[in-house]
Motif scaffolding. Structure first.
Motif: not given
Ligand code: BES
Ligand code: ZN
Ligand code: ZN
Length: 509
Positions: A204-209, A249-250, A302-306
């Motif tokens: 998930v952290a890698a997706e944020a990156k 993750i921020i 995931a919704e926050v990332l998206a």
């Protein structure tokens, strides 16, 4: 899918399939449908007359045009009764249409603007909803199938025929928003579909990156030692049972040139998402039936990332921060046990009476962290309680808020996006159920009002900040395929958040 607009006449525009729509019970055909019907020598009217097609919600009929118009086929799709029609009728119609088009083997289609007679809807909103329906209705998750050849081929191109030249600007913006929000919801479906052995907190952290690499979004990952130093005892308590390292993750998006208003820094809207990459229940182990669905217990995150990715792609003039406390909830030799007391970041102590009520623990620290960012508003999204599913079922997100104005804006975005929220009470009377004999509070509220006591628990960690809590347990997962909603992870909540932020950015400019 590539979505375009073109000004043209439906009868003379070449296409593999032309999509037209009809309201249930109407005898006359709509403008473009009437023109096509004339060219087809009454073939559409015959379908209505015989009752083969009435226009019922999500009803379809596909007919070949035999060279009478430039489109090879016409797909008629029902919008339901005119008096009940809303934006979502159009979204559903397109979700239904895309599956029928794909089934026919066609890879592209043209469509008119559907539902123009629905009250209080603009061309922009209609096209946004159409685009969302078409993209989401075609969603498939085939990453782990080795026989990809058996899956139907995706429809690659949608062309919206603009009735007048002046409608084009609005249609273009509708497409832009529709693509961004549908791609966001599909991103969430993907993340939630991936199993927990792949979609770990590190992944998930890698997706944020990856989102950070697209530009405009700053990423900060707090590691275990960082959160230890900060004192996130509740988040760390949940993470103790797992071998996967937790990640806090921020993500921060701050539109360039609009960072300051009236000389002061613009206060951020902070989104907090529950990111449990797998919820076994911990020592209070869940029963094994349906436990595989707990891979989707990270849907809030995931919704926050998206949402942050969409806001950045749309370049909305806003300041938005996303927070994802990400960990597994596992039993293990070092896992927390019922009766354990945790020191939360806020200073409040919590007696853990059930390790399966872990979402509120990680959110307690996530929300308290959010309050330190001087937010204009905090919105959290979480697959928080089974009680939400019992109370509201599949069609409403449980909503709690401490501010009327904020609540109303979320309700409006819910209606517009078709991801509707239903308000539940945050009355302090329920707090009695959260009292502990040994700590400031306990993490379960006993029998009755399970969705409410969970929300009330969270409320103790937001201080006086304007706040909305969205319980997406049950709407996040569908046991069957619907017009534009996939079986399994649905991504519901994502388009609601994006619509709220779009509306927010419009009200400020
Ligand atoms: N992740 C679950 C809630 C959930 C259940 C989401 C079903 C989606 C589908 C959450 O962590 C949980 O287990 N909650 C418990 C709380 C209880 C122990 C007070 C629940 O709802 O049973
Ligand atoms: Zn749980
Ligand atoms: Zn959970």
């Amino acid at each position: 899918m590539d979505v375009k607009v073109k000004q043209s006449r439906v009868e003379s525009e070449p296409a593999e399939v032309l999509v037209l729509s009809h309201f249930d019970g109407e005898t006359a055909l709509q403008d473009e449908a009437a023109a096509v019907d004339r060219a087809l020598q009454g073939a559409l009217r015959d379908l209505l007359k015989t009752g083969e097609f009435q226009g019922k919600t999500n009803q379809t009929v596909l007919l070949h045009t035999q060279g009478k118009i430039f489109a090879k086929r016409v797909l008629l799709v029902g919008l339901g009764k005119k008096k009940d029609a809303k934006l979502d009728s159009v979204r559903q119609a397109m979700g239904t249409a895309i599956k029928r088009i794909r089934q026919s083997g066609a890879r592209s289609f043209t469509t008119v603007l559907h539902g123009r007679s629905i009250p209080d809807t603009s061309d922009l909103e209609l096209v946004q909803a159409m685009t969302e329906g078409a993209i989401l209705g075609g969603y498939q998750f085939n990453v782990y199938r080795t026989n990809n050849g058996d899956q139907p081929k995706d429809v690659e191109r949608m062309v919206v025929i603009a009735p007048e030249a002046q409608a084009q600007t609005d249609i273009k913006e509708g497409i832009r928003r529709g693509v961004a929000s549908a791609e966001a919801a599909m991103f969430v479906r993907d993340l939630s579909n991936h199993p927990s052995n792949i979609m770990t907190p590190s992944r998930v952290a890698a997706e944020a990156k990856k989102i950070g690499k697209e530009g405009n979004v700053r990423i900060k990952i707090l590691e275990q030692r960082d959160v230890e130093k900060l004192g996130m005892g509740a988040f760390l308590g949940v993470a103790r049972g797992s071998h996967e390292p937790p990640k806090f993750i921020i993500l921060e998006y701050n539109a360039r040139g609009t960072a300051k208003r009236n000389g002061r820094a613009r206060q951020p809207i902070v989104l907090v998402g529950k990111t449990i990459t797998f919820d076994t229940g911990g020592i209070s182990l869940k029963p094994s039936e349906n436990m595989e669905q707990m891979k989707a217990d990270m849907t809030g995150g995931a919704e926050v990332l998206a949402t942050i990715r969409a806001v950045s792609r749309l370049r909305l003039p806003l300041h938005v921060i996303g927070i994802l406390p990400a960990t597994e909830n596992m039993p293990g030799g070092r896992a927390i046990k019922p009766g354990d007391i945790l020191n939360t970041l806020s200073g409040l102590t919590v007696e853990v009476q059930n390790t399966d009520a872990e979402g509120r623990l990680i959110l307690a620290d996530g929300l308290n962290y959010a309050t330190r960012l001087k937010p204009a508003a905090i919105i959290d999204v979480a697959t928080l309680t089974g009680a939400c599913a019992v109370a509201l079922g599949q069609f409403a997100i449980g909503m709690f808020s401490n501010r009327d104005a904020l609540k109303q804006r979320i309700q409006q975005a819910g209606a517009k996006s078709g991801e509707r929220v239903w308000e539940m009470p945050l009355w302090d009377d329920y707090f009695e159920q959260l009292k502990s004999d040994v700590a400031d509070m306990r993490n379960i509220g006993g029998r009755g009002g399970g969705m409410i006591t969970a929300a009330l628990f969270l409320s103790k960690f937001v201080g006086d900040c304007p706040w909305v809590h969205l319980d997406i347990a049950s709407t996040d997962w569908s046991d069957r395929e619907r017009a534009y909603i996939s079986k399994g992870p649905t991504g519901i909540g994502t388009r609601l958040l994006i619509q709220y932020l779009i509306d927010e950015s419009n009200s400020k400019t």
